[in-house]
Design a protein around this motif. Structure first.
Motif, PDB file in Angstrom:
ATOM      1  N   GLY A   6      43.518  39.585  40.437  1.00 57.29           N
ATOM      2  CA  GLY A   6      44.675  39.997  39.646  1.00 57.29           C
ATOM      3  C   GLY A   6      45.510  41.057  40.343  1.00 57.29           C
ATOM      4  O   GLY A   6      46.746  41.037  40.294  1.00 57.29           O
ATOM      5  N   THR A   7      44.829  41.970  41.038  1.00 58.69           N
ATOM      6  CA  THR A   7      45.570  43.058  41.696  1.00 58.69           C
ATOM      7  C   THR A   7      46.418  42.520  42.851  1.00 58.69           C
ATOM      8  O   THR A   7      47.529  42.992  43.084  1.00 58.69           O
ATOM      9  N   THR A  55      44.034  45.901  29.150  1.00 57.96           N
ATOM     10  CA  THR A  55      42.604  45.765  28.930  1.00 57.96           C
ATOM     11  C   THR A  55      41.934  47.097  28.624  1.00 57.96           C
ATOM     12  O   THR A  55      40.783  47.135  28.184  1.00 57.96           O
ATOM     13  N   ASP A  64      52.510  40.921  33.530  1.00 55.25           N
ATOM     14  CA  ASP A  64      51.100  40.853  33.916  1.00 55.25           C
ATOM     15  C   ASP A  64      50.335  40.201  32.765  1.00 55.25           C
ATOM     16  O   ASP A  64      50.114  40.818  31.720  1.00 55.25           O
TER      17      ASP A  64
HETATM   18  N1  PMP Z   1      45.880  43.562  34.959  1.00 54.72           N
HETATM   19  C1  PMP Z   1      45.111  43.569  33.854  1.00 54.72           C
HETATM   20  C2  PMP Z   1      45.754  43.597  32.521  1.00 54.72           C
HETATM   21  C3  PMP Z   1      43.723  43.543  33.986  1.00 54.72           C
HETATM   22  O1  PMP Z   1      42.958  43.553  32.911  1.00 54.72           O
HETATM   23  C4  PMP Z   1      43.147  43.499  35.273  1.00 54.72           C
HETATM   24  C5  PMP Z   1      41.639  43.422  35.467  1.00 54.72           C
HETATM   25  N2  PMP Z   1      40.851  43.868  34.462  1.00 54.72           N
HETATM   26  C6  PMP Z   1      43.990  43.490  36.381  1.00 54.72           C
HETATM   27  C7  PMP Z   1      45.351  43.516  36.186  1.00 54.72           C
HETATM   28  C8  PMP Z   1      43.449  43.456  37.774  1.00 54.72           C
HETATM   29  O2  PMP Z   1      42.774  42.261  38.009  1.00 54.72           O
HETATM   30  P1  PMP Z   1      41.613  42.168  39.120  1.00 54.72           P
HETATM   31  O3  PMP Z   1      40.489  43.012  38.640  1.00 54.72           O
HETATM   32  O4  PMP Z   1      41.285  40.694  39.173  1.00 54.72           O
HETATM   33  O5  PMP Z   1      42.183  42.662  40.393  1.00 54.72           O
END
Ligand code: PMP
Length: 381
Positions: A64-65, A140, A165
């Motif tokens: 996600g990042t 989150t 996002d």
């Molecule tokens: N955005 C949100 C809303 C998330 O909840 C998260 C991960 N919990 C991320 C971005 C980042 O994702 P990742 O941990 O896969 O890099």
């Protein structure tokens, strides 16, 4: 016995047997025509899930990042202005990320557990011209679901690009890329898609891609332009795709489309209410303000005298994994994911584990009543 644990954290989420089966298939060549077909289908299905059929999808090994970084570096150059609508920890991440690339960042914040009213955004954008706005659809850390649909016309009117996002939202609650005019929708597989982590998943509008054409981003792996030929023809090569992961993601999108988007979003809404009803019967309160509640997770505050560590350890001992609070909520709440391909059996198992843990910790609760209340609500609504 590793498969016996029920992972009820806000991602990764339980993985459906259909997806596990796909993951266990022998790894194909990344240019095998069968895999190329699956890759194309995964891209196509993803756009259906986000109602973004006019957009360009990207599936890149990462997380996600990385998807956040790709969104930012491909649409903003140094000295461009970014407004971050921040409802918690993951909103803040956009501030840190964009600052690394010398983008000028402004941040709109509010107390944790609430969202920024659309009127406040209107006012801010009338007074400040920005090139893009980021919104975390569901943060989150706080369980806040942003009113993304209401923000959309305000952002559009300002002329800024709209980056959403959806990591903790996509596939669990409604998103309408084309209809709302989202320029980049980014997400990840390990939450409401119910796939193990491992991909950056995103879609870009024509306007976002046009902005990328105007400058050279400070990126190589994260550059849209390097990936575009692969997304258009997955038999070509840039960096070896995550073959098994992409096939698993394709299977997850098939499951979503078979269930139907509206039914899936309704199920998430009903289940979220059922979980909260059950936990309220056990003495927990929801940290997040009522009107800001997300369908995909709950942040549950402990009643007096319940120790965070002891509670989560008790749950773990009973095979149910929940997450601790982040940042300022740490120690006072636990975070419970209820998204993806789960249903009543996970609800019952979680409530039973919580009831038994509370009883062990000296807090008498009525386990059957909690389960009954939760299930009654979810079938009535
Ligand atoms: N955005 C949100 C809303 C998330 O909840 C998260 C991960 N919990 C991320 C971005 C980042 O994702 P990742 O941990 O896969 O890099």
């Amino acid at each position: 016995m590793f498969d016996k644990k029920l992972v009820m954290i806000p991602g990764p989420t339980p993985v459906h047997s259909r997806i596990l089966n796909v993951l266990s298939e022998p790894t194909a060549s990344h240019v095998d025509p069968d895999f190329v077909m699956d890759f194309k289908k995964a891209l196509e299905n993803f756009l259906k899930v986000i109602r973004g059929e006019k957009a360009q999808a990207f599936l890149v090994a990462g997380g996600g990042t990385l998807a956040m970084e790709m969104a930012v570096v491909n649409t903003l150059e140094p000295a461009d202005k970014l407004l971050v609508i921040s409802h918690g920890y993951f909103g803040k991440r956009f501030v840190e990320l964009a600052s690394r690339f010398e983008i000028e960042v402004e941040e709109l914040t509010c107390p944790w557990g609430q969202y920024i009213e659309p009127e406040k955004l209107t006012q801010h954008l009338e007074e400040n011209k920005v090139d893009a706005v980021t919104v975390t659809h569901v943060d989150t850390s706080t369980g806040v679901k942003a009113p993304a649909r209401d923000y959309a016309p305000i952002i559009k009117e300002s002329g800024a690009l709209f980056i959403l996002d959806g990591v903790c939202a996509t596939g669990g609650c409604e998103e309408d890329m084309d209809g709302w005019g989202i320029d980049i929708l980014l997400t990840a597989p390990q939450k409401a898609f119910g796939v193990p982590p491992g991909l950056a998943v995103l879609a870009a509008s024509e306007r976002a891609l046009a902005k990328r054409e105007k400058f050279e981003p400070q990126a190589y792996y994260a550059d849209f332009k390097m990936w575009l030929p692969i997304m258009e023809d997955p038999s070509s090569y840039y960096s070896t795709p995550a073959v098994n992961e992409i096939r698993a993601f394709k299977e997850a999108t098939e499951i979503i489309l078979e269930e139907g988007l509206d039914s899936r979003f309704r199920r998430h809404k009903e289940l979220s209410k059922a979980f909260r009803r059950g936990f309220s019967e056990l003495g927990f309160s929801t940290f997040t303000q009522e009107k800001c509640l997300a369908e995909t997770l709950s942040i549950l505050s402990y009643s007096k005298g319940v120790d965070d560590q002891a509670f989560r350890q008790g749950m773990y001992k009973r095979g149910v994994v929940v997450a601790g609070g982040l940042g300022q909520t740490s120690g006072n709440v636990f975070r419970l994911g209820h998204m993806g391909n789960i249903g009543h059996s996970e609800l019952v198992r979680t409530l039973k584990a919580a009831s038994d843990t509370l009883r062990e910790l000296g807090h008498p609760v009525d386990r059957n009543q909690a389960v009954r209340n939760a299930l009654a609500l979810s079938t009535e609504e």
